[in-house]
Design an enzyme around this catalytic site. Structure first.
Site, PDB file in Angstrom:
ATOM      1  N   GLU A  77      -1.256 -38.432  27.744  1.00  0.00           N
ATOM      2  CA  GLU A  77      -2.661 -37.963  27.076  1.00  0.00           C
ATOM      3  C   GLU A  77      -3.547 -39.342  26.624  1.00  0.00           C
ATOM      4  O   GLU A  77      -2.807 -40.219  25.955  1.00  0.00           O
ATOM      5  CB  GLU A  77      -2.437 -37.001  25.704  1.00  0.00           C
ATOM      6  CG  GLU A  77      -1.868 -35.671  26.159  1.00  0.00           C
ATOM      7  CD  GLU A  77      -0.248 -35.974  25.611  1.00  0.00           C
ATOM      8  OE1 GLU A  77       0.264 -37.038  25.019  1.00  0.00           O
ATOM      9  OE2 GLU A  77       0.452 -35.100  26.166  1.00  0.00           O
ATOM     10  N   HIS A 118       4.526 -39.689  20.216  1.00  0.00           N
ATOM     11  CA  HIS A 118       3.378 -39.645  20.045  1.00  0.00           C
ATOM     12  C   HIS A 118       2.682 -41.042  19.283  1.00  0.00           C
ATOM     13  O   HIS A 118       3.582 -41.471  18.317  1.00  0.00           O
ATOM     14  CB  HIS A 118       2.822 -38.478  19.443  1.00  0.00           C
ATOM     15  CG  HIS A 118       2.190 -37.315  20.419  1.00  0.00           C
ATOM     16  ND1 HIS A 118       0.912 -36.754  19.867  1.00  0.00           N
ATOM     17  CD2 HIS A 118       2.870 -36.718  21.068  1.00  0.00           C
ATOM     18  CE1 HIS A 118       0.809 -35.911  20.908  1.00  0.00           C
ATOM     19  NE2 HIS A 118       1.921 -35.847  21.603  1.00  0.00           N
TER      20      HIS A 118
END
Length: 318
Positions: free
Chosen positions: A106, A38
Site C-alpha cells: 500500500e 506496517h
C-alpha cells in the site's frame, strides 16, 4: 483440518501489548500467530506501528507458536535482498516456524522514501521479481541479479535456516490470485471467497495452503463493540483500491467519514454471541482455507481470549 491462529495488529497495540497477546493466544489454544507489517497505522486512533522484524525476534523468545507476516511488501520500502536477510534470520530464530507472507503493498507504507507508487500491474511485476531475488538468496549461495526493477551484486546470506521459509503471496483479485498460484508456496486473502481460492488452485496452487483472517470485536455490549470497531477500524469497509492508493493516515481518516456504524455492524462480528463468532470464523474453513487468523479489536483482550478458549475454539474444532 483448519488451523486457527491469532492475528497481532501492530497498528493498534504497543510492542509489549503484542507480546502479552501472543502469550495469551498460546494459553487460549490458538495454534499460530500472524502479524502485520506496517510503517504507518491506517489512522491516528489506532496509534501504533512497530517494526515487524524486531517484533518477530521478540516473539521467538516468548512463544513456540509459528509466526507469519500478513503481509510484508518486499518491493519499495525495503529492497528484496534486505527482506530476504530479515526473513532468513526470523526463520532461524523461530526454529523454522516462520512463514513469509508477501504482497504488493500500500502507498500508506511504501511511499515514505519518496519513491513513485506504480499502478497495480507493475506492482505485481515487481512482486514477482522480488520473490525471485528472495528465493535465490535463501539458498545461501552468492547471488548477482540484474532485473527490470532490482539489482543485486555479490550478495550472500550467511545466516539461513535448514529449510527456506515458505513464501505465501497475498491477493484480493484474480490476477494476484493467479500469480500466487504460479509462484507462491501458499495464498493469503482476507475474505472467504471460494472463487478466488479456486482461481489460485487452478493457476498452480493445487493443494498448497490458503490463509485468511478476520477482525472481530468481543464485548458484552454489542452496540459498544460496534462503536469501538467503527472508531478504530472504519478503513476495513473502504471500497475498491483506496486501501492501496491513499498515502497517509489523514487521508484514510477523511475517506472513513463515509463509513457508518451500521456498515460496521453489518460487516463485522461484534458482541459476545458464540454462534456469531463460530459462523464468521467457520466460513473460512467451509471455503477451503487451511489457516484462519482472528484479531480482536479494542481493549478487552483478556476477556476475548477467555471467550475463545471456552466457547469458540472448542466449537470450531468439533
Amino acid at each position: 483440518m483448519t488451523t486457527y491462529g491469532y492475528f497481532l495488529s501492530s497498528e493498534e497495540f504497543t510492542p509489549a501489548e503484542l507480546l502479552d497477546q501472543a502469550r495469551m493466544a498460546e494459553q487460549a489454544g490458538f495454534e499460530a500467530l500472524a502479524i502485520s507489517d506496517h510503517f504507518h497505522p491506517w489512522n491516528d486512533q489506532q496509534g501504533q506501528a512497530s517494526f515487524v522484524w524486531s517484533m518477530i525476534g521478540a516473539l521467538s523468545q516468548v512463544t513456540p507458536l509459528p509466526v507469519t507476516t500478513l503481509v510484508t511488501c518486499p518491493t519499495v520500502r525495503l529492497h528484496p535482498a534486505v527482506n530476504a536477510q530479515a526473513a532468513a534470520t526470523a526463520a532461524v530464530l523461530t526454529g523454522g516456524r516462520f512463514r513469509f507472507g508477501l504482497g504488493s503493498g500500500e502507498a500508506l507504507n511504501e511511499h515514505i522514501l519518496g519513491d513513485p507508487w506504480p499502478e497495480a500491474p507493475e506492482r505485481l511485476e515487481m512482486l514477482e521479481e522480488a520473490v525471485e531475488v528472495i528465493r535465490k538468496l535463501f539458498t545461501g549461495e552468492r547471488v548477482s541479479h540484474r532485473g527490470t526493477h532490482y539489482r543485486v551484486e555479490n550478495a550472500r546470506l550467511y545466516t539461513v535456516p535448514e529449510e527456506p521459509a515458505p513464501l505465501y503471496l497475498s491477493g484480493f483479485g484474480p490476477q494476484a490470485a493467479a500469480l500466487a498460484g504460479r509462484i507462491g508456496d501458499g495464498f493469503v486473502t482476507m475474505r472467504p471467497d471460494t472463487d478466488l481460492v479456486e482461481r489460485f488452485r487452478r493457476a498452480g496452487g493445487g493443494s498448497k495452503p490458503v490463509i485468511g483472517g478476520l477482525k472481530v470485536c468481543w464485548d458484552t455490549d454489542r452496540d459498544r463493540a460496534v462503536k469501538t470497531a467503527h472508531r478504530l477500524w472504519p478503513n476495513e469497509q473502504l471500497p475498491g483500491e483506496l486501501a492501496q492508493l491513499l498515502p497517509t493516515p489523514a487521508h484514510f481518516e477523511q475517506a472513513s467519514t463515509l463509513v457508518t456504524e451500521q456498515m460496521i455492524a453489518d460487516a463485522l462480528t461484534c458482541g459476545d454471541k458464540a454462534a456469531d463468532h463460530l459462523d464468521a470464523v467457520g466460513a473460512y474453513a467451509k471455503a477451503g482455507f487451511d489457516e484462519v487468523y482472528v484479531n480482536q479489536i479494542g481493549p478487552d483482550q483478556k476477556q476475548f481470549f477467555d471467550f475463545y478458549r471456552t466457547e469458540v475454539l472448542p466449537g470450531l474444532r468439533a
